[in-house]
Write a protein that holds these residues in place. Structure first.
Motif, PDB file in Angstrom:
ATOM      1  N   GLN A  26       0.802  -1.196   0.004  1.00 11.94           N
ATOM      2  CA  GLN A  26      -0.171  -0.082   0.059  1.00 11.94           C
ATOM      3  C   GLN A  26       0.895   1.310   0.088  1.00 11.94           C
ATOM      4  O   GLN A  26       0.362   2.334  -0.247  1.00 11.94           O
ATOM      5  CB  GLN A  26      -0.844   0.029   1.238  1.00 11.94           C
ATOM      6  CG  GLN A  26      -2.075  -0.908   1.214  1.00 11.94           C
ATOM      7  CD  GLN A  26      -1.613  -2.228   1.569  1.00 11.94           C
ATOM      8  OE1 GLN A  26      -0.751  -2.705   2.418  1.00 11.94           O
ATOM      9  NE2 GLN A  26      -2.333  -3.236   1.064  1.00 11.94           N
ATOM     10  N   VAL A  27       2.221   1.058   0.020  1.00 13.34           N
ATOM     11  CA  VAL A  27       3.236   2.405   0.287  1.00 13.34           C
ATOM     12  C   VAL A  27       3.535   2.819  -1.019  1.00 13.34           C
ATOM     13  O   VAL A  27       4.161   1.803  -1.920  1.00 13.34           O
ATOM     14  CB  VAL A  27       4.242   2.101   1.051  1.00 13.34           C
ATOM     15  CG1 VAL A  27       4.984   3.078   1.348  1.00 13.34           C
ATOM     16  CG2 VAL A  27       3.655   1.496   2.544  1.00 13.34           C
ATOM     17  N   GLU A  28       3.469   4.110  -1.346  1.00 13.30           N
ATOM     18  CA  GLU A  28       4.283   4.555  -2.747  1.00 13.30           C
ATOM     19  C   GLU A  28       5.110   5.500  -2.293  1.00 13.30           C
ATOM     20  O   GLU A  28       4.877   6.546  -1.290  1.00 13.30           O
ATOM     21  CB  GLU A  28       2.970   5.219  -3.332  1.00 13.30           C
ATOM     22  CG  GLU A  28       3.686   5.902  -4.707  1.00 13.30           C
ATOM     23  CD  GLU A  28       2.517   6.222  -5.684  1.00 13.30           C
ATOM     24  OE1 GLU A  28       1.232   5.733  -5.517  1.00 13.30           O
ATOM     25  OE2 GLU A  28       2.652   7.011  -6.632  1.00 13.30           O
ATOM     26  N   ILE A  29       6.272   5.390  -2.553  1.00 16.53           N
ATOM     27  CA  ILE A  29       7.339   6.401  -2.334  1.00 16.53           C
ATOM     28  C   ILE A  29       7.960   7.101  -3.512  1.00 16.53           C
ATOM     29  O   ILE A  29       8.087   6.337  -4.575  1.00 16.53           O
ATOM     30  CB  ILE A  29       8.697   5.486  -1.712  1.00 16.53           C
ATOM     31  CG1 ILE A  29       8.077   4.957  -0.283  1.00 16.53           C
ATOM     32  CG2 ILE A  29       9.897   6.413  -1.217  1.00 16.53           C
ATOM     33  CD1 ILE A  29       9.248   4.145   0.436  1.00 16.53           C
ATOM     34  N   THR A  30       8.350   8.379  -3.315  1.00 14.75           N
ATOM     35  CA  THR A  30       9.019   9.012  -4.477  1.00 14.75           C
ATOM     36  C   THR A  30      10.310   9.601  -3.939  1.00 14.75           C
ATOM     37  O   THR A  30      10.143  10.360  -2.860  1.00 14.75           O
ATOM     38  CB  THR A  30       7.941  10.493  -4.968  1.00 14.75           C
ATOM     39  OG1 THR A  30       6.820   9.611  -5.301  1.00 14.75           O
ATOM     40  CG2 THR A  30       8.907  11.001  -5.816  1.00 14.75           C
ATOM     41  N   GLY A  31      11.395   9.018  -4.469  1.00 15.93           N
ATOM     42  CA  GLY A  31      12.862   9.609  -3.880  1.00 15.93           C
ATOM     43  C   GLY A  31      13.399   8.702  -3.888  1.00 15.93           C
ATOM     44  O   GLY A  31      13.206   7.346  -4.349  1.00 15.93           O
ATOM     45  N   THR A  32      14.812   8.678  -3.323  1.00 15.55           N
ATOM     46  CA  THR A  32      15.837   7.577  -3.101  1.00 15.55           C
ATOM     47  C   THR A  32      15.743   6.742  -2.109  1.00 15.55           C
ATOM     48  O   THR A  32      15.841   7.671  -0.918  1.00 15.55           O
ATOM     49  CB  THR A  32      17.292   8.266  -3.600  1.00 15.55           C
ATOM     50  OG1 THR A  32      17.104   8.990  -4.795  1.00 15.55           O
ATOM     51  CG2 THR A  32      18.314   7.045  -3.389  1.00 15.55           C
ATOM     52  N   ILE A  33      15.826   5.490  -2.085  1.00 15.88           N
ATOM     53  CA  ILE A  33      15.892   4.854  -0.958  1.00 15.88           C
ATOM     54  C   ILE A  33      17.401   4.036  -0.533  1.00 15.88           C
ATOM     55  O   ILE A  33      17.866   3.593  -1.527  1.00 15.88           O
ATOM     56  CB  ILE A  33      14.978   3.565  -0.905  1.00 15.88           C
ATOM     57  CG1 ILE A  33      13.789   4.178  -0.814  1.00 15.88           C
ATOM     58  CG2 ILE A  33      15.376   2.531   0.307  1.00 15.88           C
ATOM     59  CD1 ILE A  33      12.456   2.907  -0.957  1.00 15.88           C
ATOM     60  N   LYS A  34      17.812   4.538   0.538  1.00 16.96           N
ATOM     61  CA  LYS A  34      19.361   3.898   0.809  1.00 16.96           C
ATOM     62  C   LYS A  34      18.909   3.075   1.952  1.00 16.96           C
ATOM     63  O   LYS A  34      18.421   3.472   3.005  1.00 16.96           O
ATOM     64  CB  LYS A  34      20.023   5.150   0.972  1.00 16.96           C
ATOM     65  CG  LYS A  34      20.650   6.031   0.021  1.00 16.96           C
ATOM     66  CD  LYS A  34      21.684   7.109   0.397  1.00 16.96           C
ATOM     67  CE  LYS A  34      21.928   7.749  -0.691  1.00 16.96           C
ATOM     68  NZ  LYS A  34      22.950   9.066  -0.542  1.00 16.96           N
ATOM     69  N   SER A  35      19.674   1.667   1.609  1.00 16.28           N
ATOM     70  CA  SER A  35      19.344   0.832   2.766  1.00 16.28           C
ATOM     71  C   SER A  35      20.831   0.070   3.089  1.00 16.28           C
ATOM     72  O   SER A  35      21.296  -0.324   1.925  1.00 16.28           O
ATOM     73  CB  SER A  35      18.230  -0.055   2.416  1.00 16.28           C
ATOM     74  OG  SER A  35      18.315  -1.171   3.445  1.00 16.28           O
ATOM     75  N   ALA A  36      21.333   0.056   4.283  1.00 18.70           N
ATOM     76  CA  ALA A  36      22.327  -0.694   4.715  1.00 18.70           C
ATOM     77  C   ALA A  36      22.046  -2.181   4.787  1.00 18.70           C
ATOM     78  O   ALA A  36      23.113  -2.912   4.540  1.00 18.70           O
ATOM     79  CB  ALA A  36      23.032  -0.215   5.911  1.00 18.70           C
ATOM     80  N   GLY A  37      20.917  -2.454   5.152  1.00 19.67           N
ATOM     81  CA  GLY A  37      20.591  -3.816   5.228  1.00 19.67           C
ATOM     82  C   GLY A  37      19.747  -4.356   4.040  1.00 19.67           C
ATOM     83  O   GLY A  37      19.514  -3.888   3.370  1.00 19.67           O
ATOM     84  N   SER A  38      19.187  -5.492   4.319  1.00 22.10           N
ATOM     85  CA  SER A  38      18.063  -6.096   3.323  1.00 22.10           C
ATOM     86  C   SER A  38      16.863  -5.192   3.491  1.00 22.10           C
ATOM     87  O   SER A  38      16.252  -4.830   4.480  1.00 22.10           O
ATOM     88  CB  SER A  38      17.740  -7.351   3.647  1.00 22.10           C
ATOM     89  OG  SER A  38      19.037  -8.471   3.940  1.00 22.10           O
ATOM     90  N   ILE A  39      16.366  -5.259   2.105  1.00 22.69           N
ATOM     91  CA  ILE A  39      15.016  -4.690   2.050  1.00 22.69           C
ATOM     92  C   ILE A  39      13.905  -5.347   1.092  1.00 22.69           C
ATOM     93  O   ILE A  39      14.514  -6.198   0.215  1.00 22.69           O
ATOM     94  CB  ILE A  39      15.206  -3.194   1.464  1.00 22.69           C
ATOM     95  CG1 ILE A  39      14.028  -2.487   1.556  1.00 22.69           C
ATOM     96  CG2 ILE A  39      15.720  -3.194  -0.050  1.00 22.69           C
ATOM     97  CD1 ILE A  39      14.157  -0.996   1.129  1.00 22.69           C
ATOM     98  N   LYS A  40      12.853  -5.153   1.633  1.00 22.88           N
ATOM     99  CA  LYS A  40      11.627  -5.850   0.719  1.00 22.88           C
ATOM    100  C   LYS A  40      10.601  -4.981  -0.060  1.00 22.88           C
ATOM    101  O   LYS A  40      10.144  -4.113   0.983  1.00 22.88           O
ATOM    102  CB  LYS A  40      11.105  -7.165   1.189  1.00 22.88           C
ATOM    103  CG  LYS A  40      10.158  -7.691   0.449  1.00 22.88           C
ATOM    104  CD  LYS A  40       9.431  -9.182   1.130  1.00 22.88           C
ATOM    105  CE  LYS A  40       8.683  -9.740   0.306  1.00 22.88           C
ATOM    106  NZ  LYS A  40       7.473 -10.008   0.667  1.00 22.88           N
ATOM    107  N   ILE A  41      10.499  -4.948  -1.130  1.00 20.18           N
ATOM    108  CA  ILE A  41       9.621  -3.801  -1.728  1.00 20.18           C
ATOM    109  C   ILE A  41       8.347  -4.591  -2.282  1.00 20.18           C
ATOM    110  O   ILE A  41       8.447  -5.381  -3.291  1.00 20.18           O
ATOM    111  CB  ILE A  41      10.343  -2.917  -2.764  1.00 20.18           C
ATOM    112  CG1 ILE A  41      11.474  -2.130  -2.151  1.00 20.18           C
ATOM    113  CG2 ILE A  41       9.230  -1.977  -3.228  1.00 20.18           C
ATOM    114  CD1 ILE A  41      12.145  -1.401  -2.938  1.00 20.18           C
ATOM    115  N   ASP A  42       7.301  -4.063  -1.839  1.00 20.85           N
ATOM    116  CA  ASP A  42       6.043  -4.518  -2.551  1.00 20.85           C
ATOM    117  C   ASP A  42       5.264  -3.653  -3.092  1.00 20.85           C
ATOM    118  O   ASP A  42       4.285  -3.742  -4.001  1.00 20.85           O
ATOM    119  CB  ASP A  42       5.175  -5.503  -1.276  1.00 20.85           C
ATOM    120  CG  ASP A  42       5.688  -6.882  -1.224  1.00 20.85           C
ATOM    121  OD1 ASP A  42       6.404  -7.479  -1.894  1.00 20.85           O
ATOM    122  OD2 ASP A  42       5.922  -7.178  -0.012  1.00 20.85           O
TER     123      ASP A  42
END
Lengths: 237, 134
Positions: B14-30
């Motif tokens: 349900q989430v919508e993001i506009t911009g840059t995502i920086k992650s040091a760990g693991s990430i899951k995007i649905d």
């Protein structure tokens, strides 16, 4: 009880045969509340000799393309020869291995192997499957199913005609002109501008370099892929 | 609770993001992402994910839609439902049958020097003698 005559079928036997043919159980289904004794009996039945055999084995069907008229048909079993249903030509399924210099036309509905010592100088070689381990300096290899290139093979693209292409592990092939195949299996190395109407599989030891257009691509872990790709599966009907 | 070893950021459907995502760990995007993803760990792009941007990750498993370039240090896995429009670059690649992929690929597990692609010539595609071909 009088002995049953040969060729005479009583009503119960006919009913059981009809139920078997319809895929229905011969005996009425056992309810879940059936007694343990009934279950035990069923378990013993399943251990009878041959009870694990559910279906009769059918002979394998083989696809054949007539090398005289190009007609496609299927046969069962592995005959040594057959007749084309369309042109009535006598088709032989003999397998040939070319181990010396060869300059004659050769036709078979079987497999032709050009061994590592074999050199094809001229003539059209027609077969269902062709395996190349040697040199092809002239002539044309025309495979109605697949052409397999093995390590050590020397072959130019002008000499290759087939529906499917296999590059065996350790083999290298470069096609300078645009190539058009149905299925391509790569466990060796292939450089090409390739259009595949079927699938392309790249094995763990395989690598593809060039351009690839197709509908189905599968790359196993370890496979190399360098180039421009357009893989777009056809929409479901 | 200390579970940094298995910590995973999750962007829900349900989430919508506009911009840059920086992650040091693991990430899951649905969910949806309009922008780049920079991840030092492993990324999982779910079936419902729609990403418009470039992915720079250690390894990534793609099941959703990505319009942009994917650069992975280690591994890219494209599952059957994946739809990738962009260039990919990685050391290892695994592609399942059924993916949609339009772009350039640079995957060389052996790590050898890049070899040139064959020359483009205006030759006609070759045909077979057995009329049913292609």
């Amino acid at each position: 009880m009088p002995p049953r005559k040969v060729g005479e079928v009583d009503g119960f036997t006919a009913l059981k045969a009809a139920q078997r043919a319809a895929g229905k159980p011969v005996h009425p289904p056992v309810s879940p509340a059936a007694s343990p004794a009934v279950k035990k009996e069923a378990g013993e039945d399943s251990k009878k000799i041959g009870s694990h055999i559910g279906k009769t084995t059918m002979p394998t069907r083989h696809e054949v393309v007539c090398y005289e008229c190009g007609f496609f048909f299927q046969i069962t079993g592995r005959p040594k020869s057959t007749f084309c249903p369309k042109c009535k030509a006598n088709l032989t399924f003999a397998e040939h291995t070319i181990e010396t210099e060869w300059s004659e036309p050769l036709k078979t509905a079987g497999v032709i192997t050009i061994a590592s010592a074999g050199v094809v100088k001229a003539g059209e070689i027609i077969a269902t499957d062709i395996v190349v381990e040697g040199r092809v300096e002239g002539g044309v290899l025309n495979a109605s199913r697949f052409l397999e290139v093995r390590p050590g093979a020397v072959i130019s693209e002008q000499s290759m005609k087939s529906r499917d292409l296999r590059i065996a592990a350790g083999a290298e092939l470069e096609l300078k002109a645009a190539a058009d195949y149905r299925n391509v299996e790569i466990t060796g190395s292939l450089k090409a501008r390739l259009k595949a109407s079927g699938w392309v599989k790249i094995g763990p030891s395989g690598s593809f370099t060039g351009e690839l257009t197709g509908q189905h691509l599968a790359v196993e872990e370890g496979g190399g892929l360098r180039g421009r790709l357009s893989i777009q599966p056809a929409p479901p009907h | 609770m200390d579970n940094n070893a298995t910590a995973q950021s999750i962007i829900d459907a349900q989430v919508e993001i506009t911009g840059t995502i920086k992650s040091a760990g693991s990430i899951k995007i649905d969910g949806k992402l309009k922008g780049d993803l920079q991840c030092d760990g492993d990324a999982t792009i779910g079936k419902s994910a729609v990403i418009t941007g470039n992915l720079t990750v250690n390894s990534v498993a793609v099941a959703g839609s990505v319009t942009g370039n994917i650069t992975a240090k280690d591994r890219i896995q494209m599952q059957a439902s994946a739809r990738v429009m962009g260039d990919i670059k990685s050391k290892r690649l695994h592609v399942e049958d059924g993916v949609t992929f339009v772009g350039k690929s640079e995957v060389n597990p052996s790590g050898g020097p890049a070899s040139s692609a064959p020359r483009a010539e205006a030759d006609e595609p070759r045909g077979g003698m057995f009329g049913g071909k292609k």
